[in-house]
Design a protein around this motif. Structure first.
Motif, PDB file in Angstrom:
ATOM      1  N   GLU A  56       7.810 -16.771 -29.718  1.00  0.00           N
ATOM      2  CA  GLU A  56       8.674 -15.707 -29.206  1.00  0.00           C
ATOM      3  C   GLU A  56       8.160 -15.335 -27.819  1.00  0.00           C
ATOM      4  O   GLU A  56       6.964 -15.092 -27.644  1.00  0.00           O
ATOM      5  CB  GLU A  56       8.654 -14.484 -30.114  1.00  0.00           C
ATOM      6  CG  GLU A  56       9.518 -13.342 -29.572  1.00  0.00           C
ATOM      7  CD  GLU A  56       9.589 -12.155 -30.507  1.00  0.00           C
ATOM      8  OE1 GLU A  56      10.254 -12.277 -31.543  1.00  0.00           O
ATOM      9  OE2 GLU A  56       8.963 -11.124 -30.200  1.00  0.00           O
ATOM     10  N   ARG A 105      13.410 -16.935 -28.946  1.00  0.00           N
ATOM     11  CA  ARG A 105      12.582 -17.472 -30.029  1.00  0.00           C
ATOM     12  C   ARG A 105      12.999 -18.924 -30.244  1.00  0.00           C
ATOM     13  O   ARG A 105      14.189 -19.212 -30.372  1.00  0.00           O
ATOM     14  CB  ARG A 105      12.780 -16.676 -31.325  1.00  0.00           C
ATOM     15  CG  ARG A 105      12.565 -15.187 -31.183  1.00  0.00           C
ATOM     16  CD  ARG A 105      12.939 -14.459 -32.460  1.00  0.00           C
ATOM     17  NE  ARG A 105      11.882 -14.494 -33.460  1.00  0.00           N
ATOM     18  CZ  ARG A 105      12.082 -14.727 -34.744  1.00  0.00           C
ATOM     19  NH1 ARG A 105      13.301 -14.977 -35.192  1.00  0.00           N
ATOM     20  NH2 ARG A 105      11.077 -14.722 -35.592  1.00  0.00           N
ATOM     21  N   ILE A 271       5.373 -17.404 -34.128  1.00  0.00           N
ATOM     22  CA  ILE A 271       6.207 -17.049 -35.276  1.00  0.00           C
ATOM     23  C   ILE A 271       5.781 -17.929 -36.436  1.00  0.00           C
ATOM     24  O   ILE A 271       5.726 -19.162 -36.309  1.00  0.00           O
ATOM     25  CB  ILE A 271       7.698 -17.284 -34.976  1.00  0.00           C
ATOM     26  CG1 ILE A 271       8.119 -16.515 -33.728  1.00  0.00           C
ATOM     27  CG2 ILE A 271       8.554 -16.883 -36.167  1.00  0.00           C
ATOM     28  CD1 ILE A 271       9.518 -16.867 -33.256  1.00  0.00           C
TER      29      ILE A 271
END
Length: 469
Positions: A56, A105, A271
């Motif tokens: 991200e 993302r 992530i």
């Protein structure tokens, strides 16, 4: 039945086995100290965030001046182009107009080893700026990962004389044209300039006929075309004996450099995957076991047609992975998510079904008293439309999913970028799988069956499900 030559079975089978091997393991070589990938395999597939996790990042303009909504939207659009041109469809992209931020993302690269988010975001070239410069003077030459020279850091007039920047480029795309000298079809990059870019380029080309205008991404030269004529309408082309992949790559680089301002990364983080590599490993083992069970079933139930069906299924599976790994030079690598894997599995199931339908029809014709050749021909004819009807409806569904849930469409606003990307991945792999079914489960299977039936050892009707002779 029109006979097919005996060698056809071995030719088709060997081609399928080669595709299976190369699409699975790829073909790589060494060029000095550099490793060169000639054909990409499964290890080159980029897995989605749900399987491999990702990054991200938050981008902001590298200026203290307040950015306008139009500028933020323009920068967001360029980042989206960079994602989609790299076939990264499993992404989320948001704009924060109040704080001049763009949040993205996206999944890790397929060969990521350090899992460093700061390094990963460089793949988007967020700070790269495109420039068209006079001449072709450079400071250093290095060797890229593909073994080709990389020219860096403009100098002299090339460093000081900037003709166009990325904001002067309206569009860049790969085009096919016919070479007037050789008559062969080849590729070029077509450019369309903005109004301001058209004026600046007209002045430059008038002064620089026969000279080079080099194209740079930051301090790296990406092309060095020569001016052949004065260009006043803002439309021109870059020619250079490009392949389809080379022309597409250059067009993508030019498009990706058209940022309205430089971006800096103000925040980044990793992530965690929702499934993880252990789940992927478990799916792989389950898939191998399932395929082995299918092979045993096809051999026991359908004998020789079952053996041929196994070879055809290998080709269909290989094509599905080849279409997402970047195996074909005209199809770039594709982000494979869990829904994408589901699309492959569903299409394989339909491939098994297609082979079963054909084998059953041949078996029925043999028990009805047909000769072997007559049963094969009649079985093929009677099964084709049943297979076609079942598969063409799935093709329509796959096309609709790709068109409606593509990276940029109205449903992205309703369901979110991540959801649409996942559905798009499902539609893509499902469509490729069905194309593979027609190619291998229908065409290749029938060629191999008619071919092998010409051998004396394969003339026994029992091998096709009929009564033993």
């Amino acid at each position: 039945m029109k006979r097919v030559g005996k060698p056809v079975f071995f030719i088709v089978a060997l081609l399928i086995l080669f595709l299976t091997y190369s699409a699975t393991f790829g073909i790589k070589g060494k060029n000095g100290d550099n490793s060169t990938t000639y054909i990409k395999g499964v290890s080159d597939i980029r897995w989605g965030i749900d399987i491999n996790g990702g990054v991200e990042a938050t981008f902001s303009p590298a200026t203290s001046k307040k950015a306008t909504k139009e500028q933020i939207d323009s920068a967001k659009s360029i980042i989206e182009v960079r994602l989609t041109t790299n076939h990264i469809t499993d992404y989320e992209l948001y704009s924060d107009y109040n704080n001049d931020r763009i949040i993205v993302r996206f999944p890790w690269k397929n060969d990521e080893k350090t899992f460093d988010p700061e390094s990963a975001i460089k793949e988007l070239s967020a700070t790269a700026m495109l420039t068209f410069r006079a001449g072709d003077e450079y400071t250093t030459v290095t060797t890229g990962s593909d073994g080709q020279p990389v020219y860096k850091t403009p100098k002299g007039e090339t460093a000081s004389n900037i003709i166009l920047t990325g904001s002067d480029i309206k569009s860049a795309k790969s085009e096919m044209y016919q070479d007037q000298t050789t008559g062969k079809a080849t590729y070029q990059v077509g450019l369309e300039l903005t109004e301001s870019g058209t004026k600046k380029f007209a002045e430059a080309t008038e002064k620089m006929q026969g000279e080079i205008i080099s194209i740079w991404m930051d301090d790296v030269r990406i092309s060095n075309p020569r001016v052949n004529e004065v260009i006043t309408d803002g439309k021109c082309s870059i020619q250079g004996n490009f392949t389809a992949a080379e022309a597409s790559s250059l067009a993508n680089k030019i498009t990706a450099g058209a940022l309205p301002f430089k971006l800096t990364t103000t925040n980044f983080s990793t992530i965690s995957p929702t499934l993880g590599s252990s789940s992927l490993h478990a799916m792989l083992i389950a898939g191998i076991i399932a395929f082995a069970i299918i092979c045993v079933f096809m051999l026991v139930q359908f004998r020789l047609p079952g053996f041929i069906a196994i070879i055809a299924l290998l080709g269909q599976i290989a094509l599905s992975f080849a279409a997402v790994s970047g195996y074909f030079p005209f199809i770039q690598s594709f982000t494979l998510t869990l829904p994408g894997i589901a699309g492959i599995i569903l299409s394989i199931g339909m491939g098994v079904d297609a082979n079963i339908i054909t084998a059953c029809r041949i078996k029925e014709e043999l028990w009805a008293g047909k000769t072997l050749d007559g049963a094969i021909q009649k079985g093929d004819d009677n099964s084709f439309w049943a297979i076609f009807d079942g598969n063409i409806t799935v093709v329509i569904v796959g096309v609709i999913l790709m068109a409606v849930f593509g990276p940029t469409n109205i449903l992205s606003m309703l369901f979110g970028a991540s959801t649409t990307g996942s559905i798009y991945s499902f539609g893509y792999t499902l469509l490729i799988g069905i194309v593979g079914n027609f190619l291998f489960g229908v065409t290749a299977t029938r060629l191999m069956t008619k071919s092998i039936s010409g051998f004396k050892f394969a003339r026994n009707k029992w091998l096709y499900g009929g009564a033993a002779e």
